[in-house]
Design a protein around this motif. Sequence first.
Motif, PDB file in Angstrom:
ATOM      1  N   CYS A   1       0.740  -1.310   0.087  1.00 21.31           N
ATOM      2  CA  CYS A   1      -0.158  -0.092   0.009  1.00 21.31           C
ATOM      3  C   CYS A   1       1.036   1.260   0.016  1.00 21.31           C
ATOM      4  O   CYS A   1       0.376   2.463  -0.351  1.00 21.31           O
TER       5      CYS A   1
ATOM      6  N   THR B   1      -0.340  -3.724  -7.642  1.00 23.94           N
ATOM      7  CA  THR B   1      -1.110  -3.067  -8.711  1.00 23.94           C
ATOM      8  C   THR B   1      -0.774  -3.383  -9.942  1.00 23.94           C
ATOM      9  O   THR B   1      -1.643  -3.030 -10.695  1.00 23.94           O
TER      10      THR B   1
ATOM     11  N   ARG C   1      -3.104  10.444  -5.391  1.00 23.42           N
ATOM     12  CA  ARG C   1      -3.235   8.971  -5.651  1.00 23.42           C
ATOM     13  C   ARG C   1      -3.347   8.298  -4.261  1.00 23.42           C
ATOM     14  O   ARG C   1      -2.290   8.781  -3.463  1.00 23.42           O
ATOM     15  N   GLY C   2      -4.153   7.633  -4.025  1.00 22.68           N
ATOM     16  CA  GLY C   2      -4.210   7.028  -2.633  1.00 22.68           C
ATOM     17  C   GLY C   2      -3.531   5.691  -2.507  1.00 22.68           C
ATOM     18  O   GLY C   2      -2.797   5.254  -3.509  1.00 22.68           O
ATOM     19  N   PRO C   3      -3.226   5.101  -1.498  1.00 25.30           N
ATOM     20  CA  PRO C   3      -2.285   3.931  -1.207  1.00 25.30           C
ATOM     21  C   PRO C   3      -3.133   2.871  -2.046  1.00 25.30           C
ATOM     22  O   PRO C   3      -4.299   2.808  -2.573  1.00 25.30           O
ATOM     23  N   ALA C   4      -2.137   2.320  -2.528  1.00 24.25           N
ATOM     24  CA  ALA C   4      -2.409   0.953  -3.363  1.00 24.25           C
ATOM     25  C   ALA C   4      -3.377  -0.044  -2.640  1.00 24.25           C
ATOM     26  O   ALA C   4      -3.226  -0.168  -1.551  1.00 24.25           O
ATOM     27  N   THR C   5      -4.434  -0.598  -3.225  1.00 23.28           N
ATOM     28  CA  THR C   5      -5.190  -1.607  -2.374  1.00 23.28           C
ATOM     29  C   THR C   5      -5.269  -3.064  -3.022  1.00 23.28           C
ATOM     30  O   THR C   5      -4.911  -3.109  -4.214  1.00 23.28           O
ATOM     31  N   VAL C   6      -5.576  -4.083  -2.262  1.00 26.19           N
ATOM     32  CA  VAL C   6      -5.828  -5.219  -2.723  1.00 26.19           C
ATOM     33  C   VAL C   6      -7.398  -5.426  -3.313  1.00 26.19           C
ATOM     34  O   VAL C   6      -8.204  -5.092  -2.354  1.00 26.19           O
ATOM     35  N   PRO C   7      -7.540  -5.807  -4.544  1.00 20.90           N
ATOM     36  CA  PRO C   7      -8.759  -6.014  -4.990  1.00 20.90           C
ATOM     37  C   PRO C   7      -9.570  -7.245  -4.251  1.00 20.90           C
ATOM     38  O   PRO C   7      -8.717  -7.965  -3.817  1.00 20.90           O
ATOM     39  N   PRO C   8     -10.732  -6.916  -3.989  1.00 23.24           N
ATOM     40  CA  PRO C   8     -11.377  -7.931  -3.034  1.00 23.24           C
ATOM     41  C   PRO C   8     -11.697  -9.278  -3.922  1.00 23.24           C
ATOM     42  O   PRO C   8     -11.720  -8.956  -5.023  1.00 23.24           O
TER      43      PRO C   8
END
Length: 194
Positions: A28, A57, A174-181
């Motif tokens: 993230c 990402t 840009r926000g923190p990278a996220t893990v897609p559900p």
Amino acid sequence: MTEWVDASRLDLRRWIRPGDAIVCGQACGEPVTLIEALIAQRHDLGGLSLFLGTSFTGLLQPEHCDAIRVRSMGAIGTLRSLAKAGCLEIVPCHVGRIGSMIKAGEIACDVAFIQVSPADAEGRHSPGVIADYVAAAVAKARVVIAEVSEAVPHTTGDIMLPTEAIHVAIATDRGPATVPPVKIGDLDRTIASH
């Protein structure tokens, strides 16, 4: 003194030398704008290596390994595609050892790519929601290039980076990278029930 550069005018050749080793914030804390610029400019930079602990990402693809030697502690997240293509070099270590390996030079770091929050009233940036090996990379790097994002939360903790530690700053939202559900299936439910 920190040099502020517009993301659309970022020419990494000004700071990255052929053969440089880049250590990049992970998970993230992955600086998406900087990695996109690296991918786009990779053929103009000369053989580089990039250490990235984990990535969610999906930016780095096997075709980018034509000019970037990608290294990681494992095929975690979207780095799996690089491992499957045979172009991910694994540095066998626990995530807790990466900082000391950077300090010792076992993981080379000429350039640090990081993502941080805007500075607070005291001129200190927060690495946001992840603060593992970032401080070691910043301390070791010849050049620190930071993606400074209003969307990165300013958290408190042991790692606060003074603005002076950043050589080049790029402002983003840009926000923190996220893990897609992921979709939970019957097998997942069966395992969870036990």
